[in-house]
Design a protein around this motif. Structure first.
Motif, mmCIF file in Angstrom:
data_model
loop_
_atom_site.group_PDB
_atom_site.id
_atom_site.type_symbol
_atom_site.label_atom_id
_atom_site.label_comp_id
_atom_site.label_asym_id
_atom_site.label_seq_id
_atom_site.Cartn_x
_atom_site.Cartn_y
_atom_site.Cartn_z
ATOM 1 N N UNK A 147 0.836 -1.153 -0.049
ATOM 2 C CA UNK A 147 -0.161 0.101 -0.023
ATOM 3 C C UNK A 147 0.900 1.277 -0.014
ATOM 4 N N UNK A 148 0.550 2.000 -0.928
ATOM 5 C CA UNK A 148 1.255 3.426 -0.927
ATOM 6 C C UNK A 148 0.440 4.521 -1.472
ATOM 7 N N UNK A 149 1.190 5.724 -1.588
ATOM 8 C CA UNK A 149 0.314 6.827 -1.759
ATOM 9 C C UNK A 149 0.230 8.021 -0.854
ATOM 10 N N UNK A 150 -0.730 8.481 -0.726
ATOM 11 C CA UNK A 150 -1.100 9.774 0.473
ATOM 12 C C UNK A 150 -1.398 9.175 1.921
ATOM 13 N N UNK A 151 -0.334 8.481 2.270
ATOM 14 C CA UNK A 151 -0.423 7.782 3.774
ATOM 15 C C UNK A 151 0.694 8.655 4.640
#
Length: 272
Positions: A147-151
């Motif tokens: 899971x990646x992105x705006x975390x």
């Protein structure tokens, strides 16, 4: 003397002899056990992962407690060794047993991770089934969802609990997908977009699957199944750029190359 029951006296005497004999035998066994030397160290590492191996555990025991081989069994700090092993971030449980033949057996259960998180700052960590963070190691890369992105949530120390609802949702999705014949093969990545909506990246097809959050997850995945079974075969895999099931009762499909949106209102009839 005539009233004495000699048979009773005999049995009482025999019982005393047996009791004394057993006490002496137990004393000898206890003395032997206390003087028994450790002849061998056996380490068994259980679990699907291979974050650690037998050599890692043996080396750690030697460094913290010295070599146990050659020591008296009575002098080995079993409980302290168990506690030291369980402090390792990749270990969920450890048990140490001493056998009368001089063998010390260590059984280690590894943590099972379900998700690898890469936050927006590039910091990485794993999350296990209990929602605890596990550090990334170059020694072993488990086959789990990424899971990646705006975390935003990062990593401070091993085994701290996941805090944000977003990462909790990501773990829930990864756990739900794992073991499901359809979704485990189809979903290869989880992405959090700028609106903090969760997107699923499929293995087959170019469309992004937007679910928003893990709320009503089963319901959202059932609508995605409807898309794959009833819509995709008619329009083809190149028709839509995004398929959105964030909102209840509908599938919103954004066509590729323009802003035209198909909104397919649905009445989910469980009987059909």
């Amino acid at each position: 003397m005539r009233n004495i029951r000699w048979s009773m006296v005999f049995y009482v005497f025999l019982g005393l002899v047996i009791f004394v004999g057993l006490a002496m035998l137990m004393g000898l066994v206890s003395k032997k056990d206390s003087q028994q030397l450790c002849k061998e160290l056996k380490v068994v590492v259980e679990g699907k992962e291979t974050f650690i191996d037998q050599q890692d555990i043996s080396k750690m025991i030697d460094q913290k407690f010295g070599s146990v081989v050659g020591k008296e069994l009575a002098g080995i700090k079993v409980q302290q060794i168990e506690e030291a092993i369980e402090m390792l971030p990749y270990v969920s449980n450890a048990e140490v047993h001493l056998d009368m033949d001089g063998t010390m057996q260590v059984t280690v259960q590894q943590r099972e991770v379900v998700l690898r998180v890469i936050n927006k700052a590039g910091r990485e960590y794993y999350v296990d089934r209990l929602g605890k963070k596990v550090p990334v190691t170059l020694k072993y890369v488990p086959h789990v969802m990424v899971a990646n992105g705006n975390i935003s949530e990062g990593y401070k120390q091993p085994l701290e609990m996941v805090e944000s609802k977003l990462v909790q949702d990501l773990v829930r999705i990864a756990g739900h997908v794992r073991g499901d014949n359809l979704w485990e093969n189809q979903i290869v990545q989880i992405f959090v977009n700028e609106q903090r909506d969760i997107e699923l990246i499929p293995r087959v097809g170019r469309e992004v699957l937007v679910i928003g959050s893990a709320d009503s997850l089963d319901y959202k995945l059932r609508r995605l199944e409807v898309y794959y079974k009833n819509i995709l075969p008619k329009v083809g895999s190149e028709a839509y750029e995004k398929v959105n099931v964030k909102y209840g009762g509908q599938i919103i499909c954004e066509r590729r190359g323009n802003w035209f949106i198909d909104s397919l209102q649905m009445k989910m009839n469980m009987k059909n």
